[in-house]
Write a protein that holds these residues in place. Structure first.
Motif, mmCIF file in Angstrom:
data_model
loop_
_atom_site.group_PDB
_atom_site.id
_atom_site.type_symbol
_atom_site.label_atom_id
_atom_site.label_comp_id
_atom_site.label_asym_id
_atom_site.label_seq_id
_atom_site.Cartn_x
_atom_site.Cartn_y
_atom_site.Cartn_z
ATOM 1 N N THR A 115 -0.228 13.293 21.422
ATOM 2 C CA THR A 115 1.000 12.847 22.064
ATOM 3 C C THR A 115 1.482 11.609 21.313
ATOM 4 O O THR A 115 0.707 10.949 20.617
ATOM 5 C CB THR A 115 0.775 12.513 23.553
ATOM 6 O OG1 THR A 115 -0.229 11.513 23.663
ATOM 7 C CG2 THR A 115 0.387 13.754 24.331
ATOM 8 N N TYR A 116 2.765 11.300 21.462
ATOM 9 C CA TYR A 116 3.287 10.147 20.716
ATOM 10 C C TYR A 116 4.443 9.495 21.443
ATOM 11 O O TYR A 116 5.056 10.077 22.329
ATOM 12 C CB TYR A 116 3.734 10.578 19.315
ATOM 13 C CG TYR A 116 4.906 11.531 19.288
ATOM 14 C CD1 TYR A 116 6.214 11.040 19.241
ATOM 15 C CD2 TYR A 116 4.717 12.908 19.310
ATOM 16 C CE1 TYR A 116 7.301 11.905 19.223
ATOM 17 C CE2 TYR A 116 5.798 13.778 19.290
ATOM 18 C CZ TYR A 116 7.076 13.276 19.244
ATOM 19 O OH TYR A 116 8.150 14.135 19.230
ATOM 20 N N ARG A 117 4.684 8.274 21.040
ATOM 21 C CA ARG A 117 5.880 7.534 21.430
ATOM 22 C C ARG A 117 6.595 7.165 20.150
ATOM 23 O O ARG A 117 5.995 7.124 19.075
ATOM 24 C CB ARG A 117 5.516 6.279 22.215
ATOM 25 C CG ARG A 117 5.025 6.596 23.592
ATOM 26 C CD ARG A 117 5.061 5.391 24.480
ATOM 27 N NE ARG A 117 4.589 5.769 25.811
ATOM 28 C CZ ARG A 117 3.900 4.990 26.600
ATOM 29 N NH1 ARG A 117 3.598 3.766 26.216
ATOM 30 N NH2 ARG A 117 3.518 5.405 27.784
ATOM 31 N N GLN A 118 7.847 6.854 20.292
ATOM 32 C CA GLN A 118 8.676 6.606 19.119
ATOM 33 C C GLN A 118 9.477 5.322 19.297
ATOM 34 O O GLN A 118 9.906 4.989 20.404
ATOM 35 C CB GLN A 118 9.624 7.794 18.940
ATOM 36 C CG GLN A 118 10.600 7.668 17.821
ATOM 37 C CD GLN A 118 11.537 8.875 17.781
ATOM 38 O OE1 GLN A 118 11.389 9.808 18.568
ATOM 39 N NE2 GLN A 118 12.477 8.847 16.881
ATOM 40 N N ALA A 119 9.660 4.604 18.204
ATOM 41 C CA ALA A 119 10.500 3.400 18.202
ATOM 42 C C ALA A 119 11.153 3.276 16.834
ATOM 43 O O ALA A 119 10.790 3.971 15.887
ATOM 44 C CB ALA A 119 9.669 2.163 18.505
ATOM 45 N N VAL A 120 12.097 2.384 16.755
ATOM 46 C CA VAL A 120 12.739 2.050 15.487
ATOM 47 C C VAL A 120 12.292 0.636 15.137
ATOM 48 O O VAL A 120 12.200 -0.234 16.020
ATOM 49 C CB VAL A 120 14.277 2.135 15.600
ATOM 50 C CG1 VAL A 120 14.949 1.710 14.304
ATOM 51 C CG2 VAL A 120 14.686 3.553 15.977
ATOM 52 N N LEU A 121 12.008 0.398 13.867
ATOM 53 C CA LEU A 121 11.452 -0.876 13.437
ATOM 54 C C LEU A 121 12.251 -2.073 13.939
ATOM 55 O O LEU A 121 11.677 -3.053 14.406
ATOM 56 C CB LEU A 121 11.326 -0.920 11.912
ATOM 57 C CG LEU A 121 10.763 -2.219 11.343
ATOM 58 C CD1 LEU A 121 9.369 -2.499 11.876
ATOM 59 C CD2 LEU A 121 10.762 -2.168 9.831
ATOM 60 N N GLU A 122 13.563 -2.014 13.860
ATOM 61 C CA GLU A 122 14.358 -3.175 14.267
ATOM 62 C C GLU A 122 14.153 -3.526 15.740
ATOM 63 O O GLU A 122 14.352 -4.679 16.132
ATOM 64 C CB GLU A 122 15.833 -2.978 13.958
ATOM 65 C CG GLU A 122 16.524 -1.894 14.735
ATOM 66 C CD GLU A 122 17.963 -1.682 14.270
ATOM 67 O OE1 GLU A 122 18.499 -2.507 13.523
ATOM 68 O OE2 GLU A 122 18.537 -0.656 14.682
ATOM 69 N N ASP A 123 13.706 -2.568 16.551
ATOM 70 C CA ASP A 123 13.406 -2.868 17.947
ATOM 71 C C ASP A 123 12.050 -3.563 18.097
ATOM 72 O O ASP A 123 11.822 -4.284 19.063
ATOM 73 C CB ASP A 123 13.421 -1.592 18.789
ATOM 74 C CG ASP A 123 14.813 -0.991 18.890
ATOM 75 O OD1 ASP A 123 15.805 -1.733 18.751
ATOM 76 O OD2 ASP A 123 14.899 0.238 19.079
ATOM 77 N N LEU A 124 11.152 -3.325 17.143
ATOM 78 C CA LEU A 124 9.832 -3.955 17.176
ATOM 79 C C LEU A 124 9.820 -5.316 16.495
ATOM 80 O O LEU A 124 8.885 -6.099 16.689
ATOM 81 C CB LEU A 124 8.794 -3.057 16.485
ATOM 82 C CG LEU A 124 8.524 -1.706 17.110
ATOM 83 C CD1 LEU A 124 7.486 -0.953 16.284
ATOM 84 C CD2 LEU A 124 8.058 -1.860 18.544
ATOM 85 N N LEU A 125 10.835 -5.576 15.671
ATOM 86 C CA LEU A 125 10.901 -6.831 14.921
ATOM 87 C C LEU A 125 12.336 -7.364 14.961
ATOM 88 O O LEU A 125 13.045 -7.379 13.961
ATOM 89 C CB LEU A 125 10.442 -6.607 13.476
ATOM 90 C CG LEU A 125 10.192 -7.853 12.631
ATOM 91 C CD1 LEU A 125 9.029 -8.664 13.186
ATOM 92 C CD2 LEU A 125 9.911 -7.460 11.185
ATOM 93 N N PRO A 126 12.764 -7.778 16.159
ATOM 94 C CA PRO A 126 14.142 -8.272 16.266
ATOM 95 C C PRO A 126 14.320 -9.565 15.481
ATOM 96 O O PRO A 126 13.379 -10.337 15.320
ATOM 97 C CB PRO A 126 14.319 -8.494 17.767
ATOM 98 C CG PRO A 126 12.949 -8.683 18.296
ATOM 99 C CD PRO A 126 12.038 -7.872 17.416
ATOM 100 N N TYR A 127 15.513 -9.771 14.996
ATOM 101 C CA TYR A 127 15.867 -10.982 14.244
ATOM 102 C C TYR A 127 14.979 -11.159 13.018
ATOM 103 O O TYR A 127 14.607 -12.271 12.654
ATOM 104 C CB TYR A 127 15.799 -12.230 15.137
ATOM 105 C CG TYR A 127 16.541 -12.077 16.421
ATOM 106 C CD1 TYR A 127 17.936 -12.045 16.433
ATOM 107 C CD2 TYR A 127 15.866 -11.931 17.631
ATOM 108 C CE1 TYR A 127 18.636 -11.878 17.627
ATOM 109 C CE2 TYR A 127 16.561 -11.765 18.825
ATOM 110 C CZ TYR A 127 17.945 -11.747 18.810
ATOM 111 O OH TYR A 127 18.634 -11.590 19.978
ATOM 112 N N ALA A 128 14.621 -10.063 12.388
ATOM 113 C CA ALA A 128 13.720 -10.096 11.240
ATOM 114 C C ALA A 128 14.342 -10.796 10.041
ATOM 115 O O ALA A 128 15.543 -10.712 9.800
ATOM 116 C CB ALA A 128 13.335 -8.669 10.839
ATOM 117 N N PHE A 129 13.509 -11.469 9.287
ATOM 118 C CA PHE A 129 13.900 -12.038 8.004
ATOM 119 C C PHE A 129 13.683 -10.952 6.966
ATOM 120 O O PHE A 129 12.618 -10.335 6.910
ATOM 121 C CB PHE A 129 13.026 -13.259 7.676
ATOM 122 C CG PHE A 129 13.358 -13.886 6.354
ATOM 123 C CD1 PHE A 129 14.375 -14.823 6.264
ATOM 124 C CD2 PHE A 129 12.657 -13.529 5.206
ATOM 125 C CE1 PHE A 129 14.694 -15.414 5.051
ATOM 126 C CE2 PHE A 129 12.971 -14.112 3.985
ATOM 127 C CZ PHE A 129 13.994 -15.049 3.906
#
Length: 137
Positions: A115-129
């Protein structure tokens, strides 16, 4: 909607397979990753530990390093699996490392039972440099 519809099951399988190559004698925490390039190639990675703990490398970065060393720079998705039946997410340094190649990267967190869950990187690392911050002074 996922950009990798039809490829998710293969990414899951390859991340679980990659985990079998983990070198994790200290933590016993095996992790595998499967990274999908824009043109459909998949690079596997596993975590590789070191007696000097700071010398360890995570599965996600291993997959990216393999792909980049082969000339790939554009990525669509990565699946990450471990032995635990819970969803794990990439650590902070992996998130920053992946950000170098695009904030829209899809990430699939894979349980041992597939089973899996899904996300987008920008949601895991907001305001990224990122690379764009080094331009336009």
């Amino acid at each position: 909607m996922s950009a990798v519809i039809g490829q998710v099951e293969d990414l899951i399988s390859q991340s679980l397979e990659a985990r079998n190559n983990s070198y994790s004698p200290y933590s016993q925490f095996r992790v595998g990753a499967a990274l999908l390039t824009m043109d459909g190639r998949v690079f596997q990675g596993c975590n590789v530990e070191n007696a000097s703990y700071g010398g360890a490398i995570c599965a996600e970065r291993t997959a990216f390093v393999k792909a980049v060393s082969e000339g790939y720079r554009r990525f669509v998705a990565i699946a990450v699996a471990c032995d635990y039946n819970r969803f794990i997410t990439p650590c902070g340094i992996c998130r920053q490392f992946m950000n170098e190649f695009g904030k829209k990267l899809e990430i699939f967190f894979v349980n041992d039972d597939r089973t899996y869950r899904q996300a987008v990187l920008e949601d895991l690392l907001p305001y990224a440099f990122g690379p764009e911050d080094l331009h336009d002074k």
